[in-house]
Design a protein around this motif. Structure first.
Motif, PDB file in Angstrom:
ATOM      1  N   ALA A   1     -10.428  39.582  79.143  1.00 45.57           N
ATOM      2  CA  ALA A   1      -9.221  40.411  79.163  1.00 45.57           C
ATOM      3  C   ALA A   1      -8.618  40.514  77.768  1.00 45.57           C
ATOM      4  O   ALA A   1      -8.649  39.569  76.989  1.00 45.57           O
ATOM      5  CB  ALA A   1      -8.198  39.837  80.133  1.00 45.57           C
ATOM      6  N   SER A   2      -8.063  41.676  77.489  1.00 47.93           N
ATOM      7  CA  SER A   2      -7.404  41.878  76.198  1.00 47.93           C
ATOM      8  C   SER A   2      -6.242  42.843  76.377  1.00 47.93           C
ATOM      9  O   SER A   2      -6.122  43.512  77.417  1.00 47.93           O
ATOM     10  CB  SER A   2      -8.391  42.433  75.168  1.00 47.93           C
ATOM     11  N   GLY A   3      -5.402  42.904  75.357  1.00 44.41           N
ATOM     12  CA  GLY A   3      -4.276  43.826  75.408  1.00 44.41           C
ATOM     13  C   GLY A   3      -3.314  43.502  76.530  1.00 44.41           C
ATOM     14  O   GLY A   3      -2.927  42.347  76.727  1.00 44.41           O
ATOM     15  N   PRO A   4      -2.934  44.514  77.328  1.00 45.41           N
ATOM     16  CA  PRO A   4      -1.934  44.299  78.383  1.00 45.41           C
ATOM     17  C   PRO A   4      -2.432  43.427  79.528  1.00 45.41           C
ATOM     18  O   PRO A   4      -1.647  42.988  80.367  1.00 45.41           O
ATOM     19  CB  PRO A   4      -1.635  45.723  78.883  1.00 45.41           C
ATOM     20  N   PHE A   5      -3.735  43.149  79.565  1.00 43.58           N
ATOM     21  CA  PHE A   5      -4.291  42.338  80.648  1.00 43.58           C
ATOM     22  C   PHE A   5      -4.228  40.839  80.350  1.00 43.58           C
ATOM     23  O   PHE A   5      -4.616  40.023  81.179  1.00 43.58           O
ATOM     24  CB  PHE A   5      -5.748  42.734  80.921  1.00 43.58           C
ATOM     25  N   ASN A   6      -3.781  40.469  79.151  1.00 43.90           N
ATOM     26  CA  ASN A   6      -3.731  39.043  78.784  1.00 43.90           C
ATOM     27  C   ASN A   6      -2.836  38.244  79.727  1.00 43.90           C
ATOM     28  O   ASN A   6      -3.210  37.171  80.197  1.00 43.90           O
ATOM     29  CB  ASN A   6      -3.239  38.882  77.348  1.00 43.90           C
ATOM     30  N   ASP A   7      -1.624  38.744  79.967  1.00 42.66           N
ATOM     31  CA  ASP A   7      -0.692  38.033  80.844  1.00 42.66           C
ATOM     32  C   ASP A   7      -1.247  37.935  82.257  1.00 42.66           C
ATOM     33  O   ASP A   7      -1.151  36.888  82.908  1.00 42.66           O
ATOM     34  CB  ASP A   7       0.666  38.738  80.866  1.00 42.66           C
ATOM     35  N   ALA A   8      -1.834  39.022  82.733  1.00 41.77           N
ATOM     36  CA  ALA A   8      -2.402  39.027  84.080  1.00 41.77           C
ATOM     37  C   ALA A   8      -3.560  38.043  84.186  1.00 41.77           C
ATOM     38  O   ALA A   8      -3.725  37.367  85.209  1.00 41.77           O
ATOM     39  CB  ALA A   8      -2.874  40.432  84.447  1.00 41.77           C
TER      40      ALA A   8
END
Length: 226
Positions: A196-203
């Protein structure tokens, strides 16, 4: 906070299992995991707070040195759970080598990390007070070997759980199934976190923590329901 939730969950479930099934090693191992993990977090927090205020006494050095390696037994014992679940015993005598591989991995990892020259990993502003400065090559060699022993033991532990599932019947099959399902969720969440990268890091972090917390919860359901 997320790690604290996992440690508390592991401790509570382990405590209930010890209370209900004191002769089963699984509950005691869960309590040991929680205690090693908590000790690592507490000693690191103490050392960091004292260093930030300019203190570097023997108590700070001892806490930082302990925080540097004390989480390693927690990780090895976490892998060991898969080898002993749900009976608290090995699936058979031929799996003893896997238990020995994990024990050797724990010993090598602790020794190598505790004696590595340079700054401490947990509190990088402090140097290791017990570093083996005379033999840095030996320490590096041990640190190179220990992951291989850990990986070998981990693969064997997961394989033993699959073998248990195929051989078991009735309640034990349901028990092993719960942990296999939770382990699959954890593996998928960690794979997602790795890519995961970008906005998917938190998820990805949330998914990984859900998968991790699912392990003690699934063990508790499996051992207390069946």
């Amino acid at each position: 906070a997320a790690i604290a939730v996992w440690l508390i969950t592991t401790a509570v479930v382990g405590g209930v299992i010890v209370w209900r099934r004191s002769g089963n090693a699984v509950g005691w191992i869960m309590l040991a995991i929680a205690n090693f993990g908590a000790l690592g977090s507490l000693t690191q927090a103490y050392a960091e707070s004292r260093v930030n205020t300019g203190s570097a006494g023997w108590d700070v050095m001892a806490a930082a040195w302990l925080a540097n390696w004390v989480r390693v037994p927690a990780f090895i014992l976490f892998v060991f759970l898969f080898l002993l679940f749900p009976t608290g015993r090995l699936p058979g005598r031929r799996w003893r080598w896997a238990a020995w591989a994990l024990a050797v991995a724990a010993g090598l990892s602790v020794a190598a990390i505790a004696l590595t020259p340079g700054t401490l990993e947990g509190v990088p502003r402090l140097r290791n007070p017990l570093a083996l400065e005379a033999a840095p090559g030996l320490v590096r060699a041990v640190r190179a070997v220990s992951p291989a022993a850990t990986t070998l033991g981990a693969v064997a532990a997961i394989a033993s759980l699959v073998v248990r599932f195929r051989r078991s019947r009735g309640d034990e099959r349901h028990q092993v199934g719960w942990l296999l399902y939770a382990g699959g969720v954890l593996a998928a969440s960690l794979l997602f976190a790795a890519v995961a990268s970008g906005p998917f890091n938190d998820a990805s972090f949330v998914a990984a923590m859900i998968g991790l917390i699912g392990i003690p919860l699934s063990i508790g359901i499996a051992m207390l329901k069946y």
